[in-house]
Design an enzyme around this catalytic site. Sequence first.
Site, PDB file in Angstrom:
ATOM      1  CE1 TYR A 160      -1.586 106.261  19.515  1.00  0.00           C
ATOM      2  CE2 TYR A 160      -2.811 105.926  17.473  1.00  0.00           C
ATOM      3  CZ  TYR A 160      -2.067 105.430  18.518  1.00  0.00           C
ATOM      4  OH  TYR A 160      -1.767 104.107  18.565  1.00  0.00           O
ATOM      5  CG  HIS A 217      -4.933 106.745  20.825  1.00  0.00           C
ATOM      6  ND1 HIS A 217      -4.181 107.086  21.912  1.00  0.00           N
ATOM      7  CD2 HIS A 217      -4.642 105.457  20.567  1.00  0.00           C
ATOM      8  CE1 HIS A 217      -3.457 106.049  22.306  1.00  0.00           C
ATOM      9  NE2 HIS A 217      -3.722 105.045  21.496  1.00  0.00           N
TER      10      HIS A 217
END
Length: 408
Positions: A160, A217
């Site tokens: 991410y 995330h």
Amino acid sequence: MKITAAKVFIGGPGKNYVTLKIETDQGVYGLGDATLNNRESLTAKYLEDYIAPNLIGLDPRRSEDIWQFFYRGAYFRRGPIAMAAFGAVDMALWDIKGKLANMPLYDLFGGKSREGAMVYAHATGSDLEDLKDSISYYVEQGYKAVRVQCGVPGMPSASYGVSETKGDVENYITDFSGIRPKVEVWDSDLYMRYMPKALEEIRDTFSPDLHILHDVHHRLLPREAAAFAKSVEPVGLYWLEDPTPAEDQDALRLLRQHSTVPVAIGEVFNSIFDCNKLIENELIDFIRVAVTYAGGITHVKRIVDLAGLHHVRTGFHGAPSHSPLCMAAQAHLNAWAPNFGIQEYLVLGTPECDALFPSDHKMENGLFHVSDAPGLGVDFDEKEAERYSYVAGSHPVVRLQDGTLWNY
Ligand code: CS2
Ligand code: MG
């Protein structure tokens, strides 16, 4: 005093900003942001089809009643699309209020509690060396805090927030090449094995005064998140963001029992009912809502006040998908909030963006200085807006190595 028009604009330099302009019979107008990243056309439609016709003739000073009217009146409450649309109306009405009072919004909230609000930037690297260069770049610019994201060796695709290309520090938010999302592959075991050591190396490389943040995330399960939080304790993170899926308000209990690492959560929340238990049970340290997604200033101020009762500080979402109007609304709250923590901030100030949204808000040495102009302190150039229109884009999805769909 009456609202005479509510106009919706969509588009911007490399973004689909959704901008609402509310006009009144006294010449004063207000501006609001309804940009919901990757679903922008839907908030625009909500505003055009339902909200704009209902605003005409209302007294713009009655922002509380107008908020309640749209929220309760929708019957099917909450959700990011509706709340972003109400958020834009609310921001625009506060903008009008400030202009009528001839005061910047922070003064209407109770005045400044600080000069300059600390912000953090995104440092990214396809590998650790690359990440160190990216951090150094922000440190040289005077930033006091950086979020650090780094590629994981052996991970089948970029983890991410990280670019696959070495040296590329661009933040990945929307892929305008098409409507079908790119698929990224994720492996929690590889991440959990590599990242604590990588973060420790970063800690040892830079001054202890530099605040280091990291974003998971939503990708770890509660037990994994607890183990991860425990293993990153020596790093002394400013915060660990979204360690678990955000919908689960009990998920952080286990993490809390095993670690004292400060936890930040909430960029996907759109109401106080998404985080009231998290706040009241003191399971988090920072609340990450955005003024746009969470129903505007009126609603977010309630979240900030509840958070203040429980030692939870603010860390508003500031991804580059938010328009300068959302960032301005947050800047006024940041200047006032007694429980301000930090603001995520990615420089939007390209010449094209400044031409579309002129303002005196300033970023200097890692601090955001709010404008003293009445209202939000941001204008909108309708002529400039004619250069832009909606461009369909997508947001990646994540699958595990065996193909299982995971949390992006
Ligand atoms: C992120 C966001 O800023 C952040 O912390 O998690 O960049 C997020 O990925 C985007 O807002 C999604 O649209
Ligand atoms: Mg995040």
